[in-house]
Design an enzyme around this catalytic site. Structure first.
Site, PDB file in Angstrom:
ATOM      1  N   THR A  49       0.867  -1.194   0.000  1.00  0.00           N
ATOM      2  CA  THR A  49       0.000   0.000   0.000  1.00  0.00           C
ATOM      3  C   THR A  49       0.897   1.235   0.000  1.00  0.00           C
ATOM      4  O   THR A  49       1.607   1.498   0.983  1.00  0.00           O
ATOM      5  CB  THR A  49      -0.934  -0.004   1.222  1.00  0.00           C
TER       6      THR A  49
ATOM      7  N   LYS B 206       0.135   4.468   8.740  1.00  0.00           N
ATOM      8  CA  LYS B 206       0.776   4.897   7.479  1.00  0.00           C
ATOM      9  C   LYS B 206      -0.266   5.124   6.381  1.00  0.00           C
ATOM     10  O   LYS B 206      -0.227   6.116   5.655  1.00  0.00           O
ATOM     11  CB  LYS B 206       1.781   3.812   7.063  1.00  0.00           C
TER      12      LYS B 206
ATOM     13  N   LYS C 287      -7.039   1.923  -2.833  1.00  0.00           N
ATOM     14  CA  LYS C 287      -6.634   1.237  -1.591  1.00  0.00           C
ATOM     15  C   LYS C 287      -6.539   2.223  -0.425  1.00  0.00           C
ATOM     16  O   LYS C 287      -6.931   1.911   0.694  1.00  0.00           O
ATOM     17  CB  LYS C 287      -5.298   0.525  -1.821  1.00  0.00           C
TER      18      LYS C 287
HETATM   19  P1  NA7 Z   1       4.695  -6.981   7.434  1.00  0.00           P
HETATM   20  O1  NA7 Z   1       4.345  -8.364   7.854  1.00  0.00           O
HETATM   21  O2  NA7 Z   1       5.045  -5.986   8.476  1.00  0.00           O
HETATM   22  O3  NA7 Z   1       5.903  -7.107   6.383  1.00  0.00           O
HETATM   23  C1  NA7 Z   1       6.542  -5.970   5.890  1.00  0.00           C
HETATM   24  C2  NA7 Z   1       7.595  -6.384   4.907  1.00  0.00           C
HETATM   25  O4  NA7 Z   1       8.262  -5.198   4.426  1.00  0.00           O
HETATM   26  C3  NA7 Z   1       8.678  -7.276   5.515  1.00  0.00           C
HETATM   27  O5  NA7 Z   1       9.116  -8.189   4.523  1.00  0.00           O
HETATM   28  C4  NA7 Z   1       9.774  -6.256   5.842  1.00  0.00           C
HETATM   29  O6  NA7 Z   1      11.060  -6.811   5.938  1.00  0.00           O
HETATM   30  C5  NA7 Z   1       9.673  -5.361   4.632  1.00  0.00           C
HETATM   31  N1  NA7 Z   1      10.325  -4.061   4.829  1.00  0.00           N
HETATM   32  C6  NA7 Z   1       9.958  -3.088   5.682  1.00  0.00           C
HETATM   33  N2  NA7 Z   1      10.787  -2.026   5.561  1.00  0.00           N
HETATM   34  C7  NA7 Z   1      11.703  -2.368   4.634  1.00  0.00           C
HETATM   35  C8  NA7 Z   1      12.812  -1.691   4.063  1.00  0.00           C
HETATM   36  N3  NA7 Z   1      13.145  -0.458   4.428  1.00  0.00           N
HETATM   37  N4  NA7 Z   1      13.531  -2.341   3.117  1.00  0.00           N
HETATM   38  C9  NA7 Z   1      13.172  -3.582   2.720  1.00  0.00           C
HETATM   39  N5  NA7 Z   1      12.138  -4.271   3.213  1.00  0.00           N
HETATM   40  C10 NA7 Z   1      11.402  -3.661   4.158  1.00  0.00           C
HETATM   41  O7  NA7 Z   1       3.555  -6.297   6.565  1.00  0.00           O
HETATM   42  P2  NA7 Z   1       2.336  -6.959   5.769  1.00  0.00           P
HETATM   43  O8  NA7 Z   1       2.829  -8.129   5.001  1.00  0.00           O
HETATM   44  O9  NA7 Z   1       1.172  -7.095   6.676  1.00  0.00           O
HETATM   45  O10 NA7 Z   1       1.962  -5.767   4.776  1.00  0.00           O
HETATM   46  C11 NA7 Z   1       2.689  -5.522   3.592  1.00  0.00           C
HETATM   47  C12 NA7 Z   1       2.025  -4.411   2.816  1.00  0.00           C
HETATM   48  O11 NA7 Z   1       0.646  -4.700   2.555  1.00  0.00           O
HETATM   49  C13 NA7 Z   1       1.990  -3.058   3.489  1.00  0.00           C
HETATM   50  O12 NA7 Z   1       2.117  -2.053   2.510  1.00  0.00           O
HETATM   51  C14 NA7 Z   1       0.655  -3.002   4.164  1.00  0.00           C
HETATM   52  O13 NA7 Z   1       0.233  -1.666   4.379  1.00  0.00           O
HETATM   53  C15 NA7 Z   1      -0.219  -3.783   3.223  1.00  0.00           C
HETATM   54  P3  NA7 Z   1      11.584  -7.391   7.358  1.00  0.00           P
HETATM   55  O14 NA7 Z   1      11.013  -8.775   7.449  1.00  0.00           O
HETATM   56  O15 NA7 Z   1      11.054  -6.477   8.418  1.00  0.00           O
HETATM   57  O16 NA7 Z   1      13.064  -7.359   7.255  1.00  0.00           O
END
Ligand code: NA7
Length: 290
Positions: A99, A243, A174
């Site tokens: 999102t 967010k 969304k």
């Molecule tokens: P989660 O379970 O909190 O997963 C978030 C993912 O995003 C997770 O793989 C994180 O990696 C990754 N992440 C977060 N910040 C970064 C940065 N800076 N660089 C690379 N990867 C990152 O969220 P959901 O699966 O519930 O939701 C995902 C989306 O769908 C989101 O936009 C929601 O609003 C709707 P990590 O494992 O923390 O290393």
């Protein structure tokens, strides 16, 4: 079969990758925290060291990360990591299921076009359980012919696909949906607080709220958690809900709509974040009243 890359293996991305593997696609996965790839490797995914390596040779590259900042990091790279766009071959289809702001989605689409790639913004509807069982829905923006081309891939992890129009339309819809969902949950928290303080029997009243006119799907999902004060096994984390409201408020400002309820809801989510509830289920907003 198309080769797929999945970048981001959180609650939603992990489910998407697992369902693609079940459907028989060869899938390369990458996650910032590498340990989250392990269950998927056990299901047959190949692990990539960077988003760029995952994208190398992929026909379809799917990102599922937190916010604009995370999306920029996986596509364009940051200091530590090589971004997926640099590894994407011409003709590859990039699919953003996170999102995000429509502005960033349009910027990314232009960068993809420079590389001879196409981008679909395809944010998801449904939470943990739906992702795990391949039952999420997507609202899709971008070129319709590209959407039709990748439909079989999308169908392997979704229940419903909604094509909305040009790039950014999926992202825009969304944000509106989630802004409304955030308001519904905040409203449930306030109703519950008032009922408790006024001495009503919550066990009797909560089912009535859920089956009555105020019992939206969101209220039905979150009120039982609020009553039981059960915020673990997060379906949708507080930080992402906050967010999304922030992004929706930004959009409203851009298009000149003076929202009144959403800013109040945002203030509640903000306060809950400040209390350290970031990763707990968004229903935790009810704790502000206790
Ligand atoms: P989660 O379970 O909190 O997963 C978030 C993912 O995003 C997770 O793989 C994180 O990696 C990754 N992440 C977060 N910040 C970064 C940065 N800076 N660089 C690379 N990867 C990152 O969220 P959901 O699966 O519930 O939701 C995902 C989306 O769908 C989101 O936009 C929601 O609003 C709707 P990590 O494992 O923390 O290393």
């Amino acid at each position: 079969m198309e080769r797929i890359a999945v970048l981001g293996l959180g609650i939603m991305g992990g489910g998407i990758a697992a369902n693609l593997l079940k459907a028989g696609y060869p899938v390369a996965v990458w996650n910032r925290t590498a340990s989250k790839a392990e269950p998927l490797i056990a299901l047959g995914a190949s692990a990539a060291a960077t988003p760029r390596a995952a994208a190398d040779g992929a026909d379809v590259i799917i990102a599922c990360v937190g916010d604009d900042l995370a999306s920029r990091a996986v596509w364009l790279g940051d200091g530590a990591t090589a971004g997926a766009l640099a590894g994407a071959k011409p003709g590859a289809v990039l699919i953003e299921t996170s999102t995000l702001t429509p502005d960033w989605v349009r910027e990314l689409a232009a960068l993809a076009a420079d590389k001879g790639c196409d981008l679909l913004d395809a944010p998801m509807f449904g939470s943990r359980e739906a992702a795990a069982t391949g039952q999420i829905s997507l609202a899709v923006g971008g070129d319709q012919a590209v959407f039709e081309r990748v439909k079989p891939v999308l169908e392997s992890f979704t229940r419903k696909l909604m094509y909305l129009g040009k790039t950014g339309t999926g992202a825009t819809y969304k944000l509106i949906n989630n802004m409304m969902a955030a308001i519904h949950a905040a409203c449930a928290a306030e109703g519950l607080a008032l009922a408790e303080a006024a001495g009503l029997d919550i066990a009797a009243v909560a089912p009535l709220i859920m089956e009555g006119p105020a019992g939206s799907r969101m209220v039905q999902m979150k009120l039982p958690r609020m009553v039981e004060r059960r915020y673990d096994e997060t379906d949708f984390s507080l930080k992402w809900m906050e967010k999304d409201v922030v992004y929706a408020l930004r959009l409203a400002e851009q298009v000149g709509v003076a929202l009144t309820v959403a800013p109040a809801a945002r203030a509640l989510y903000r306060r809950a974040l400040e209390k350290g509830f970031s990763d707990e289920d968004m229903a935790v907003v009810a704790e502000l009243f206790r």
